[in-house]
Design an enzyme around this catalytic site. Structure first.
Site, PDB file in Angstrom:
ATOM      1  N   GLU A   1       0.873  -1.160   0.000  1.00 54.61           N
ATOM      2  CA  GLU A   1       0.000   0.000   0.000  1.00 54.61           C
ATOM      3  C   GLU A   1       0.917   1.219   0.000  1.00 54.61           C
ATOM      4  O   GLU A   1       1.858   1.271   0.806  1.00 54.61           O
ATOM      5  CB  GLU A   1      -0.860  -0.027   1.274  1.00 54.61           C
ATOM      6  CG  GLU A   1      -1.950   0.987   1.219  1.00 54.61           C
ATOM      7  CD  GLU A   1      -2.795   1.065   2.483  1.00 54.61           C
ATOM      8  OE1 GLU A   1      -2.759   0.135   3.318  1.00 54.61           O
ATOM      9  OE2 GLU A   1      -3.475   2.094   2.617  1.00 54.61           O
TER      10      GLU A   1
ATOM     11  N   ARG B   1       5.801 -14.071   8.684  1.00 49.43           N
ATOM     12  CA  ARG B   1       6.488 -12.809   8.408  1.00 49.43           C
ATOM     13  C   ARG B   1       7.890 -12.840   9.001  1.00 49.43           C
ATOM     14  O   ARG B   1       8.182 -13.648   9.879  1.00 49.43           O
ATOM     15  CB  ARG B   1       5.689 -11.630   8.957  1.00 49.43           C
ATOM     16  CG  ARG B   1       5.533 -11.647  10.469  1.00 49.43           C
ATOM     17  CD  ARG B   1       4.463 -10.671  10.956  1.00 49.43           C
ATOM     18  NE  ARG B   1       4.770  -9.302  10.653  1.00 49.43           N
ATOM     19  CZ  ARG B   1       4.118  -8.559   9.747  1.00 49.43           C
ATOM     20  NH1 ARG B   1       3.128  -9.073   9.052  1.00 49.43           N
ATOM     21  NH2 ARG B   1       4.444  -7.312   9.537  1.00 49.43           N
TER      22      ARG B   1
ATOM     23  N   LYS C   1       4.479   0.649  10.964  1.00 51.37           N
ATOM     24  CA  LYS C   1       4.542   1.928  10.243  1.00 51.37           C
ATOM     25  C   LYS C   1       4.259   3.098  11.188  1.00 51.37           C
ATOM     26  O   LYS C   1       4.897   4.143  11.096  1.00 51.37           O
ATOM     27  CB  LYS C   1       3.506   1.954   9.112  1.00 51.37           C
ATOM     28  CG  LYS C   1       3.972   1.232   7.862  1.00 51.37           C
ATOM     29  CD  LYS C   1       2.914   1.276   6.767  1.00 51.37           C
ATOM     30  CE  LYS C   1       3.319   0.367   5.607  1.00 51.37           C
ATOM     31  NZ  LYS C   1       2.201  -0.013   4.751  1.00 51.37           N
TER      32      LYS C   1
HETATM   33  P1  ATP Z   1      -0.089  -2.129   6.835  1.00 50.26           P
HETATM   34  O1  ATP Z   1      -0.896  -3.062   5.963  1.00 50.26           O
HETATM   35  O2  ATP Z   1      -0.326  -2.256   8.275  1.00 50.26           O
HETATM   36  O3  ATP Z   1      -0.089  -0.722   6.354  1.00 50.26           O
HETATM   37  P2  ATP Z   1       2.137  -3.690   5.930  1.00 50.26           P
HETATM   38  O4  ATP Z   1       3.480  -3.769   6.549  1.00 50.26           O
HETATM   39  O5  ATP Z   1       1.333  -4.926   5.804  1.00 50.26           O
HETATM   40  O6  ATP Z   1       1.415  -2.567   6.717  1.00 50.26           O
HETATM   41  P3  ATP Z   1       1.840  -3.407   3.082  1.00 50.26           P
HETATM   42  O7  ATP Z   1       2.188  -2.262   2.237  1.00 50.26           O
HETATM   43  O8  ATP Z   1       0.432  -3.869   3.092  1.00 50.26           O
HETATM   44  O9  ATP Z   1       2.305  -3.007   4.531  1.00 50.26           O
HETATM   45  O10 ATP Z   1       2.823  -4.631   2.795  1.00 50.26           O
HETATM   46  C1  ATP Z   1       3.115  -5.115   1.507  1.00 50.26           C
HETATM   47  C2  ATP Z   1       3.461  -6.559   1.582  1.00 50.26           C
HETATM   48  O11 ATP Z   1       4.585  -6.785   2.429  1.00 50.26           O
HETATM   49  C3  ATP Z   1       2.322  -7.394   2.133  1.00 50.26           C
HETATM   50  O12 ATP Z   1       2.146  -8.505   1.264  1.00 50.26           O
HETATM   51  C4  ATP Z   1       2.796  -7.806   3.492  1.00 50.26           C
HETATM   52  O13 ATP Z   1       2.274  -9.063   3.850  1.00 50.26           O
HETATM   53  C5  ATP Z   1       4.315  -7.862   3.300  1.00 50.26           C
HETATM   54  N1  ATP Z   1       5.026  -7.696   4.571  1.00 50.26           N
HETATM   55  C6  ATP Z   1       4.937  -6.658   5.427  1.00 50.26           C
HETATM   56  N2  ATP Z   1       5.702  -6.876   6.518  1.00 50.26           N
HETATM   57  C7  ATP Z   1       6.306  -8.087   6.350  1.00 50.26           C
HETATM   58  C8  ATP Z   1       7.221  -8.880   7.122  1.00 50.26           C
HETATM   59  N3  ATP Z   1       7.671  -8.473   8.309  1.00 50.26           N
HETATM   60  N4  ATP Z   1       7.625 -10.075   6.621  1.00 50.26           N
HETATM   61  C9  ATP Z   1       7.182 -10.490   5.419  1.00 50.26           C
HETATM   62  N5  ATP Z   1       6.321  -9.799   4.645  1.00 50.26           N
HETATM   63  C10 ATP Z   1       5.872  -8.612   5.095  1.00 50.26           C
END
Ligand code: ATP
Ligand code: MG
Length: 582
Positions: A50, A289, A299
């Site tokens: 996002e 993750r 974030k």
């Molecule tokens: P949010 O959705 O809370 O804003 P987010 O960290 O999930 O935060 P996104 O931009 O939705 O941010 O993440 C993009 C991709 O990165 C998603 O597919 C998410 O699952 C993956 N991702 C985020 N953090 C991790 C992590 N620590 N390990 C592996 N994949 C991750």
């Protein structure tokens, strides 16, 4: 808290990627021909951030998994922005995310038969189609417009032990819902007045299936579609349908989305029935993750570090953001190696930060040219060295790669040495400079310490010695001198004065924010120290992002923001040895 992997010692790059459940799944699908389609690759993954913040090391894991599988299976990985949240998203984030993915070494462009394909997508490009599909779902009786207040909707959702209650609007006719939905789109209502929900099961034990929202009213400007829309599709609705529209095969996400998978399948299935896409449809797989110790990745909390000026910006070299790590001198190769080595699993665990640092040292050691830097300078005067004279000294650019040649630097009467390389009264086992002792000035001469000068407060301000003119390294005479100490130095009149930032971990607690802890209490007060150092003269040619090993100190990178031509500023990337595991 268990640490799954304590440290990494293996020294060989994995020739074959390690097997994991995702690879097994893809292998099985290849054998079964699940995604054997005439004009599309058998494996299409996607990375769907996002655009509401900067990418961090956790995202790097997802990037390496998704782009890595596409690379290894000669498939494709789509770069897609899940941009359904107009208030939080900005072009600035789109730009930095694309930059970081490229920097990590991946691309969404592919050459096929000489033609370049660009696989960069935005969920907002599908707003028309997503709208059409919502109209279809309403018409087919699979969705309805709910007009409960937000509070009633929440109360009627139930909770884990308790089923939800049907909305009084659930049995509205499709015609009435469709009319309301069109008027929502036309801007007749205020935010929150109506919402479109999938009609599934308010008593489902999975809360995600209790008539999840699929469209809401938001009178907000979108960074790409401007003011065209005042209704926006929900993430859980948009994501699966974007996957299906892009012919994704394996939609890989993290474990917390496991409970969302039934809705993922439901909405794709319903829209496939409506003829919006053909089978085979994508399938979602969840992996654990990446959780690294000594960092935070939320974030909101990262933003707090920036907004409260605890760090100096999103690209502060102590931040776990990819822009921060890049500035710190971390390499894409080291990050990829860590992601590969930590594997893909189905159960959550912690990876010790030293694993990443180990990968970094492994990557930098063969690459980084050696250089001399005195970080905490003390004057050394060679009293019997002729005034105004210089002698050239040489040393290898890299001790293991003689083909990279030598560096040349002068020695003269006045040098800079490290403060810790002199002790007026030596402690036991101290072999460096103290009155009466001999040491070798690395790549130069053997000297014998004769004493020191002190200021009025008794601080040592200069050390004195005499040199042996026939002891120069690389000459025959050098063999006649056996000394235990070997110290580094730079010639004072020739040295390059430079700002060097000694970075360390931002937190002292391995799990700074777990269990609701206040991460600000775990800040490392020594995470940044700035010193004025003296470097060997050739270092004035260092270009931004050049990495060196400063002998005895660690790896240092010329800061990509603050370095000026001829005047590099250095960041410590990592020390030579791990001092945190002790
Ligand atoms: P949010 O959705 O809370 O804003 P987010 O960290 O999930 O935060 P996104 O931009 O939705 O941010 O993440 C993009 C991709 O990165 C998603 O597919 C998410 O699952 C993956 N991702 C985020 N953090 C991790 C992590 N620590 N390990 C592996 N994949 C991750
Ligand atoms: Mg997310």
């Amino acid at each position: 808290m268990s640490n799954d992997i304590k440290s990494s010692t293996a020294n060989t790059a994995t020739p074959e990627p390690a097997a994991n459940f995702l690879r097994n799944q893809i292998d099985a699908d290849l054998v079964a021909g699940t995604y054997a389609r005439p004009d599309l690759p058998n494996v299409i993954t996607r990375f769907p951030p996002e655009p509401n913040g900067y990418l961090h090391i956790g995202h790097a894991k997802s990037i390496c998994v998704n782009f890595g599988l596409a690379r290894d299976y000669a498939g494709l990985c789509h770069m897609r922005f899940d941009d359904t949240n107009p208030e939080k998203e900005e072009q600035e984030y789109v730009d930095t995310i694309l930059d970081s993915v490229k920097w990590l070494g991946f691309t969404w462009e592919k050459e096929i038969a000489g033609a370049k394909q660009t696989h960069l997508y935005y969920a907002s490009d599908y707003f028309n189609k997503l709208y059409e599909m919502a109209e279809y779902l309403i018409t087919a009786g699979h969705a309805y417009v709910d007009s409960q207040s937000a509070a009633d909707m929440k109360a009627n959702r139930g909770n884990f032990g308790e089923p939800g209650k049907n909305s009084p609007y659930r049995d509205r006719s499709p015609a009435e819902s469709l009319d309301l939905f069109r008027r929502m789109k036309a801007g007749e209502f205020k935010d929150g007045e109506h919402i479109v929900r999938a009609k599934i099961d308010m008593a489902s034990p999975n809360i995600n299936l209790r008539d999840p929202a699929i469209y809401r009213i938001r009178h907000a400007h979108h960074h790409r579609t401007g003011d065209k829309w005042c209704i926006y599709p929900m993430y859980d609705y948009t994501h699966p349908l974007s996957d299906a529209l892009e012919n994704i095969t394996h939609s890989i996400c993290t474990l917390e989305f496991q409970d969302h998978r039934p809705f993922y399948d439901w909405v794709i299935e319903r829209c496939a029935e409506g003829g919006f896409f053909k089978k085979p449809v994508p399938h979602q797989y969840e992996f654990a993750r990446l959780n690294l110790t000594y960092i935070i990745t939320s974030k909101r909390k990262l933003r707090q570090l920036v907004e409260e000026a605890i760090v100096e910006g999103w690209d502060d070299p102590r931040m776990p953001t990819l822009v921060g790590m890049r500035r710190r001198g971390y390499t894409p190769e080291a990050i990829q190696l860590m992601c590969e080595r930590t594997g893909v699993t189905k159960s959550d665990g912690w990876i010790d930060y030293s694993v990443l640092e180990g990968c970094l040292r492994e990557d930098l050691d063969p690459k980084a040219p050696r250089a001399t830097a005195v970080l905490r300078p003390l004057k050394l005067v060679i009293d019997n060295f002729p005034e105004g004279e210089t002698v050239e000294c040489t040393s290898p650019v890299h001790p293991h790669f003689p083909e990279r040649g030598n560096r040349v630097f002068p020695i003269s009467k006045e040098l800079w040495i490290e403060q810790e390389d002199f002790m007026e009264t030596p402690s036991k086992g101290y072999f460096r400079l103290f009155p009466g002792n001999k040491v070798r000035l690395r790549y130069g001469y053997v000297v014998e310490c004769t004493g020191c000068d002190k200021d009025a407060d008794g601080n040592v301000i200069a050390v004195h010695c005499n040199y042996f003119a026939d002891s120069k390294s690389g000459t025959e005479g050098s063999a006649n001198y056996k000394v235990k100490g070997n110290i580094h130095w730079v010639s004072a009149p020739h040295a390059l004065e430079a700002e060097v930032r000694l970075f360390d971990r931002l937190f002292t607690d391995p799990n700074p924010d777990s269990g609701g802890k206040d991460f600000k209490l775990a800040l490392n007060p020594a995470s940044k120290e700035v010193v004025t150092a003296y470097l060997e003269p050739g270092m004035s040619a260092a270009m931004p992002e050049d990495v060196y090993q400063f002998e005895r100190h660690g790896y240092f990178v010329a800061d990509r923001v603050d370095s000026a031509p001829g005047k590099p500023v250095f960041n410590r990337v990592v020390t030579l040895k791990d001092s945190w595991g002790k």
